[in-house]
Motif scaffolding. Structure first.
Motif, PDB file in Angstrom:
ATOM      1  N   MET A  53       0.831  -1.211   0.000  1.00 48.55           N
ATOM      2  CA  MET A  53       0.000   0.000   0.000  1.00 48.55           C
ATOM      3  C   MET A  53       0.871   1.270   0.000  1.00 48.55           C
ATOM      4  O   MET A  53       0.525   2.256  -0.653  1.00 48.55           O
ATOM      5  CB  MET A  53      -0.922   0.010   1.219  1.00 48.55           C
ATOM      6  CG  MET A  53      -1.913   1.144   1.227  1.00 48.55           C
ATOM      7  SD  MET A  53      -3.041   1.038   2.630  1.00 48.55           S
ATOM      8  CE  MET A  53      -3.902   2.605   2.482  1.00 48.55           C
ATOM      9  N   GLU A  56       1.947   2.084  -3.517  1.00 53.89           N
ATOM     10  CA  GLU A  56       0.829   2.645  -4.291  1.00 53.89           C
ATOM     11  C   GLU A  56       0.550   4.077  -3.887  1.00 53.89           C
ATOM     12  O   GLU A  56       0.314   4.940  -4.738  1.00 53.89           O
ATOM     13  CB  GLU A  56      -0.429   1.803  -4.078  1.00 53.89           C
ATOM     14  CG  GLU A  56      -0.408   0.478  -4.801  1.00 53.89           C
ATOM     15  CD  GLU A  56      -1.711  -0.293  -4.651  1.00 53.89           C
ATOM     16  OE1 GLU A  56      -2.729   0.309  -4.230  1.00 53.89           O
ATOM     17  OE2 GLU A  56      -1.704  -1.500  -4.945  1.00 53.89           O
ATOM     18  N   LYS A  57       0.545   4.345  -2.581  1.00 61.88           N
ATOM     19  CA  LYS A  57       0.241   5.698  -2.109  1.00 61.88           C
ATOM     20  C   LYS A  57       1.318   6.688  -2.534  1.00 61.88           C
ATOM     21  O   LYS A  57       1.024   7.820  -2.917  1.00 61.88           O
ATOM     22  CB  LYS A  57       0.085   5.714  -0.588  1.00 61.88           C
ATOM     23  CG  LYS A  57      -1.212   5.083  -0.104  1.00 61.88           C
ATOM     24  CD  LYS A  57      -2.407   5.865  -0.568  1.00 61.88           C
ATOM     25  CE  LYS A  57      -3.684   5.082  -0.452  1.00 61.88           C
ATOM     26  NZ  LYS A  57      -4.783   5.688  -1.223  1.00 61.88           N
ATOM     27  N   GLU A  60       0.714   7.450  -6.107  1.00 61.35           N
ATOM     28  CA  GLU A  60      -0.463   8.322  -6.240  1.00 61.35           C
ATOM     29  C   GLU A  60      -0.114   9.764  -5.904  1.00 61.35           C
ATOM     30  O   GLU A  60      -0.587  10.694  -6.560  1.00 61.35           O
ATOM     31  CB  GLU A  60      -1.564   7.878  -5.272  1.00 61.35           C
ATOM     32  CG  GLU A  60      -2.411   6.728  -5.736  1.00 61.35           C
ATOM     33  CD  GLU A  60      -3.417   6.293  -4.663  1.00 61.35           C
ATOM     34  OE1 GLU A  60      -3.739   5.100  -4.657  1.00 61.35           O
ATOM     35  OE2 GLU A  60      -3.840   7.142  -3.843  1.00 61.35           O
ATOM     36  N   ASP A 116      -0.889  10.161   4.810  1.00 63.42           N
ATOM     37  CA  ASP A 116      -1.621   9.085   4.141  1.00 63.42           C
ATOM     38  C   ASP A 116      -0.804   7.897   3.669  1.00 63.42           C
ATOM     39  O   ASP A 116      -1.360   7.025   3.006  1.00 63.42           O
ATOM     40  CB  ASP A 116      -2.391   9.657   2.951  1.00 63.42           C
ATOM     41  CG  ASP A 116      -3.622  10.439   3.405  1.00 63.42           C
ATOM     42  OD1 ASP A 116      -3.967  11.423   2.734  1.00 63.42           O
ATOM     43  OD2 ASP A 116      -4.206  10.064   4.445  1.00 63.42           O
TER      44      ASP A 116
ATOM     45  N   ALA B  55      -7.737  -0.268   5.955  1.00 63.48           N
ATOM     46  CA  ALA B  55      -7.541  -0.287   4.508  1.00 63.48           C
ATOM     47  C   ALA B  55      -8.146  -1.568   3.958  1.00 63.48           C
ATOM     48  O   ALA B  55      -7.920  -2.654   4.509  1.00 63.48           O
ATOM     49  CB  ALA B  55      -6.055  -0.214   4.168  1.00 63.48           C
ATOM     50  N   ARG B  58      -5.995  -2.033  -0.083  1.00 64.21           N
ATOM     51  CA  ARG B  58      -4.962  -0.990  -0.077  1.00 64.21           C
ATOM     52  C   ARG B  58      -5.518   0.420  -0.285  1.00 64.21           C
ATOM     53  O   ARG B  58      -4.792   1.327  -0.717  1.00 64.21           O
ATOM     54  CB  ARG B  58      -3.851  -1.306  -1.088  1.00 64.21           C
ATOM     55  CG  ARG B  58      -3.147  -2.631  -0.764  1.00 64.21           C
ATOM     56  CD  ARG B  58      -2.068  -2.978  -1.773  1.00 64.21           C
ATOM     57  NE  ARG B  58      -2.587  -3.077  -3.124  1.00 64.21           N
ATOM     58  CZ  ARG B  58      -3.286  -4.096  -3.585  1.00 64.21           C
ATOM     59  NH1 ARG B  58      -3.563  -5.123  -2.803  1.00 64.21           N
ATOM     60  NH2 ARG B  58      -3.712  -4.093  -4.831  1.00 64.21           N
ATOM     61  N   GLU B  59      -6.814   0.598   0.028  1.00 58.65           N
ATOM     62  CA  GLU B  59      -7.411   1.927   0.023  1.00 58.65           C
ATOM     63  C   GLU B  59      -8.064   2.145   1.377  1.00 58.65           C
ATOM     64  O   GLU B  59      -8.700   1.227   1.921  1.00 58.65           O
ATOM     65  CB  GLU B  59      -8.491   2.044  -1.060  1.00 58.65           C
ATOM     66  CG  GLU B  59      -7.981   1.961  -2.487  1.00 58.65           C
ATOM     67  CD  GLU B  59      -7.148   3.161  -2.906  1.00 58.65           C
ATOM     68  OE1 GLU B  59      -6.424   3.056  -3.909  1.00 58.65           O
ATOM     69  OE2 GLU B  59      -7.219   4.207  -2.227  1.00 58.65           O
TER      70      GLU B  59
END
Lengths: 138, 82
Positions: A53, A56-57, A60, A116, B55, B58-59
């Motif tokens: 994650m 990915e963040k 982003e 985040d 999460a 993964r969000e």
């Protein structure tokens, strides 16, 4: 391009990655391990992540900076390791034709990372104690 | 649903004593239900759990979000990267 690494972050190499002939400004930010928190002496910081994650963040956030600001390139690296005082935990480089956007975008990126991205640091104090940093925890 | 796996990190991992927990939750359980269950199972970590986000795939997910069977779920304590 992977954004998480265990080895040292080379800030000059990071700046070189975003350089291009149309960029009149390159702004970099390095987050560096500091020797104290709230008056307590810190000897090192241990960084861990939810790696899938976090990658990915970080990607982003780079993409969001490119959308929001007239910048040419954005590159972020975050180190996952135990870092001594003075070592770099996060490196950001932003290039733009002109400096206002480069400064703004770089600021934007570090603030987003701090809110985040699932990465956490553990403070290792001179007295031998350790604790996770979880801002705002009751 | 049965066998929901929740990955744990940082202070949550230390507080629970595992990198992952497996839970059986009722069908239609939400993120809020998951947090309630984790607080009930680990009362000493309740304050930290309340400060966590969840999460899903993964969000970050809202309290009312569903937990699809087989989804990748993680408990995300307040972050401190950068």
């Amino acid at each position: 391009m992977e954004r998480l690494l265990t080895g040292p972050i080379e800030m000059e190499a990071l700046a070189a990655r975003v350089a291009d002939p149309g960029a009149g400004a390159i702004v970099t930010f390095a987050g560096v391990t500091r020797n104290e928190t709230d008056g307590r002496e810190v000897v090192s910081l241990g960084y861990e992540a939810y790696p899938e994650m976090a990658e990915e963040k970080l990607a982003e956030i780079e993409a969001e900076a490119l959308r929001r600001f007239p910048v040419r390139a954005v590159a972020v690296l975050h180190r996952l390791a135990t870092l001594d005082v003075g070592e770099v935990s996060v490196g950001i480089a932003v290039s733009a034709a002109h400096r206002p956007a480069a400064f703004e975008a770089c600021r934007f990126v570090i603030e987003r990372i701090k809110h985040d991205v699932p990465i956490w640091k553990r403070e290792i104090f001179a007295d031998g104690t350790e604790s996770w940093v979880h801002p705002g925890e009751c | 649903m049965s066998g929901l796996r929740v990955r744990l990190f940082a202070g949550a991992r230390d507080a629970v004593g595992a990198t992952e927990v497996e839970l059986d939750l009722p069908a239609g359980a939400t993120v809020a239900d998951l947090l309630d269950r984790l607080r009930a199972d680990h009362p000493a970590a309740a304050d930290l759990i309340s400060a966590c986000r969840v999460a899903v795939e993964r969000e970050f997910a809202e309290a009312g979000a569903a937990l699809p069977p087989g989804a990748e779920v993680a408990l995300i304590p307040p972050v401190s990267g950068g």
